[in-house]
Scaffold this motif. Structure first.
Motif: not given
Length: 348
Positions: A288-295, A298-305
């Protein structure tokens, strides 16, 4: 075991299977026995050492003892240092290959002091421009080297890194309630934004904790309460963390390659990774890829992964198979042969 050491060790292992290359490794006293099945020459002139002082001493000794170090290497067809600094400085008569993993100091100069930029300019860039061929570790890194240093693309060879799948055994069963991030405490590793994401998850997923490993983490500030800082850990513990973590998060702002996502995939650990640098190239559709500048991202990508664990485990194990040390070594052979031809043309 940093990324550079992992690369050097894996390359030596891969070169054993390349029939067209007879490799000999030249190492300091501290690195005796490093080379596995490759013939090894211990250069007793150089003590070596992993500390900053040890590295400075190695650099100075390499310059002072250049003549005797080069004498050890007579009779070889190609001189290759798998680190950015050519030490000793190779003889002009020998074709030279330099490994340059990235030019981060050009893309993110604000993260480097003036002294560090000057050091990289002299030891990295100067050597790259003089080399007959350059090896780098991703198509992203090649593009940046060509762009920033004005080097011909045909002179730059991409050799993707790899994971030893015999070491990273997948766990497809129950996983513990922690997120894992193995990275040094450098600014581009982006711990601050990750901490902001963990503050969001403290409310939304209070059972999740973040575990950090790596050197230099003692300098991190404003660490949230749901973050455990372990620092440097033995390799066996690193393997165990990969096998138990609910998810690997990798919010880096810049990577020439980025091994941890592949190591996590080989361990059956779902991955949430940044879209920066080479990471999309390395991860493919297996993370799951995410914009590293946006907390928030990051949080949403962790939850989705975590929610897509089974799917990402299958894709991750397939993705890892694309990266082997044998393929890496074959790309080096291409660079070595090019360097010999290039050197001969230049001299004639």
């Amino acid at each position: 075991m940093g990324g550079g050491e992992t690369y050097a060790r894996g390359l030596l292992r891969g070169l054993q299977s390349v029939k067209g290359v007879a490799a000999t490794a030249y190492v300091s006293r501290a690195a005796a026995g490093f080379s596995g099945g490759i013939p090894e020459v211990v250069c007793t002139e150089v003590r070596g050492g992993a500390s900053t002082g040890g590295r400075i001493r190695t650099l100075v000794t390499g310059l002072i003892k250049r003549r005797s170090l080069v004498a050890h290497m007579r009779g070889n067809d190609v001189f290759h240092v798998p680190f950015a600094v050519n030490l000793p400085i190779p003889p002009r008569t020998m074709p030279t290959v330099q490994t340059l993993c990235d030019v981060q100091h050009r893309d993110l100069p604000h993260l480097f002091s003036r002294v560090e930029r000057l050091y990289r300019s002299f030891f990295y860039e100067r050597a790259a421009k003089k080399a007959d061929a350059i090896v780098t570790i991703s198509h992203f890194a090649k593009q940046k080297i060509v762009e920033h240093l004005g080097i011909s693309p045909e002179k730059v060879f991409t050799a993707h890194l790899a994971v030893d799948v015999d070491q990273f055994v997948p766990n497809l069963g129950t996983r513990d309630d922690f997120i894992f991030y193995p990275a040094r405490g450098w600014a581009h590793k982006n711990h601050a934004k990750l901490f902001d994401a963990m503050r969001l998850l403290k409310t939304e997923r209070p059972e999740l904790r973040l575990v950090l490993t790596g050197g230099g983490l003692e300098h991190l500030t404003d660490v949230p309460g749901n973050v455990d800082v372990k620092g440097l850990v033995p390799f066996a513990e690193l393997l165990d963390l990969y096998r138990r973590a609910k998810c690997l998060v990798f919010p880096s702002l810049y990577e020439g390659f980025g091994l941890p996502p592949l190591e996590a995939m080989a361990s059956g650990c779902p991955v949430a990774a940044s879209t920066a640098g080479s990471l999309p190239e390395v991860c493919g559709d297996a993370a799951i890829m995410f914009d590293p500048h946006s907390p928030r991202a990051i949080a949403d990508a962790i939850t989705e992964a975590i929610a897509r664990t089974a799917e990402l485990q299958t894709k991750g194990l397939e993705q890892v198979q694309q990266f082997t040390w044998e393929k890496c070594a074959n790309s080096h052979e291409d660079a070595y042969r090019f360097a010999v031809r290039q050197h001969g043309t230049a001299r004639s």
